[in-house]
Design a protein around this motif. Structure first.
Motif, short mmCIF file in Angstrom:
data_model
loop_
_atom_site.label_atom_id
_atom_site.label_comp_id
_atom_site.label_asym_id
_atom_site.label_seq_id
_atom_site.Cartn_x
_atom_site.Cartn_y
_atom_site.Cartn_z
N PHE A 67 0.84 -1.21 0.00
CA PHE A 67 0.00 0.00 0.00
C PHE A 67 0.87 1.26 0.00
O PHE A 67 0.58 2.22 -0.72
CB PHE A 67 -0.92 -0.01 1.22
CG PHE A 67 -1.87 1.16 1.27
CD1 PHE A 67 -3.00 1.18 0.47
CD2 PHE A 67 -1.62 2.24 2.11
CE1 PHE A 67 -3.88 2.25 0.51
CE2 PHE A 67 -2.49 3.32 2.16
CZ PHE A 67 -3.62 3.32 1.35
N LEU A 77 -3.66 0.25 -7.14
CA LEU A 77 -3.31 -0.88 -6.29
C LEU A 77 -3.31 -2.18 -7.09
O LEU A 77 -2.49 -3.07 -6.86
CB LEU A 77 -4.29 -0.99 -5.12
CG LEU A 77 -4.03 -2.13 -4.13
CD1 LEU A 77 -2.65 -1.99 -3.51
CD2 LEU A 77 -5.11 -2.17 -3.05
N SER A 78 -4.22 -2.29 -8.05
CA SER A 78 -4.26 -3.49 -8.89
C SER A 78 -2.96 -3.65 -9.67
O SER A 78 -2.47 -4.78 -9.85
CB SER A 78 -5.45 -3.43 -9.85
OG SER A 78 -5.38 -2.27 -10.66
N GLY A 110 -7.35 -5.12 -0.79
CA GLY A 110 -7.78 -3.77 -0.42
C GLY A 110 -7.78 -3.61 1.09
O GLY A 110 -7.59 -4.57 1.84
N HIS A 113 -10.61 -5.50 2.77
CA HIS A 113 -10.26 -6.91 2.70
C HIS A 113 -9.25 -7.26 3.78
O HIS A 113 -9.38 -8.27 4.49
CB HIS A 113 -9.68 -7.20 1.32
CG HIS A 113 -9.32 -8.63 1.08
ND1 HIS A 113 -8.48 -9.03 0.06
CD2 HIS A 113 -9.66 -9.76 1.73
CE1 HIS A 113 -8.34 -10.34 0.09
NE2 HIS A 113 -9.04 -10.81 1.10
N SER A 209 -16.48 -4.14 -2.53
CA SER A 209 -15.59 -2.98 -2.47
C SER A 209 -14.21 -3.20 -3.07
O SER A 209 -13.46 -2.26 -3.24
CB SER A 209 -15.42 -2.55 -1.00
OG SER A 209 -14.86 -3.60 -0.22
N THR A 210 -13.86 -4.45 -3.39
CA THR A 210 -12.52 -4.76 -3.87
C THR A 210 -12.59 -5.50 -5.20
O THR A 210 -13.28 -6.51 -5.31
CB THR A 210 -11.75 -5.62 -2.85
OG1 THR A 210 -11.76 -4.95 -1.59
CG2 THR A 210 -10.32 -5.84 -3.28
#
Length: 276
Positions: A67, A77-78, A110, A113, A209-210
């Motif tokens: 992160f 982030l992916s 995420g 997660h 959300s992820t």
């Protein structure tokens, strides 16, 4: 012949002894219940010298390193997860990057997660490890993480996903086996079962959300843990061994067949590196 009689003095002494001992017994009972805390209910068998504690810390630190790297590099982030080995089937087939199936197991997709998964492992990982032992527990979680990636690869071949929820649902399902076996759970039985189903449902939230989690990731982890959990059960009846070895056989068929399929079934050669 004299008939023995009861001495009233003896009765009064006994009654006095009962009256004096009863409050003390109630006091001891209250002290016993006062030792029960929320921590002892939610985080059973917590132990720093275990597999669960360093595993959860490594998972936590690994996510925050990725992160922070994402914030510094100003990437999605992916894209960071992809650079660090997230599962992507076109790369596995066309560029022989099978290592993605393994490296992505400890990755979270995420913040939500990571937080939900970390708390879940803390709640159910220690008692599951205590019940099954370090080696069986470690094997089950590894296969659960791999199965999470495997089923996701078969159902959603073009999804960029991670296998962290295989580990999370591995601990959840293992604790479910413990609940089924434990016939007497005390006065907190309803509370423990209620919290368990609440946590089970909450762990589906990161799908919304992820982007790096799909429903196949979750059910892959559940499926593998069910097979291995049944295999490691001790059955009281004679034919219990057939059930155990049958579950192990299904697990092996699933893992071997699924691995072969992701290596031979054709998918389009999509390169995520073009978008990162």
């Amino acid at each position: 012949m004299e008939i023995p009689t009861i001495n009233q003095l003896d009765l009064s002494i006994d009654q006095q002894h009962i009256n004096q001992s009863q409050p003390q017994s109630n006091k001891n009972l209250r002290v016993k219940h006062s030792n029960v805390s929320i921590g002892s209910i939610l985080f059973k068998q917590f132990n720093i010298c275990s597999i669960t504690f360093p595993l959860s810390i490594v998972l936590l630190l690994y996510f925050w390193i990725l992160f922070i790297y994402q914030q510094v590099s100003d990437k999605l982030l992916s894209c960071v997860l992809y650079d660090c080995g997230a599962k992507f089937r076109p790369d596995i087939l066309h560029r022989s990057q099978f290592y993605r199936m393994l490296i992505s197991i400890p990755q979270f997709g995420g913040i939500s997660h990571m937080i939900i998964g970390f708390i879940t492992i803390q709640m159910y990982g220690y008692i599951s490890e205590y019940k099954y032992g370090k080696w069986k527990y470690s094997l089950i979680l590894f296969l659960s993480g791999y199965s999470s990636n495997l089923l996701s690869s078969l159902v959603y071949p073009y999804n960029l996903t991670v296998g962290g929820y295989g580990i999370v649902f591995g601990t959840i399902v293992l604790y479910g086996f413990i609940i089924i076996q434990q016939k007497q759970m005390g006065q907190y039985k309803k509370l423990i079962i209620g919290i368990y189903f609440l946590v089970f449902c909450i762990n589906f939230i990161p799908i919304i959300s992820t982007n790096q989690i799909d429903i196949a990731c979750i059910f892959g982890g559940i499926l593998s843990t069910l097979f291995m959990g049944i295999y490691f059960q001790t059955f009281s009846f004679n034919r219990g061994n057939y059930i155990s070895y049958g579950a192990l056989l299904l697990e092996l068929i699933y893992l071997i067949t699924g691995t072969i399929l992701i290596l031979i079934m054709e998918v389009d050669d999509i390169q995520i590196s073009r978008f990162c």
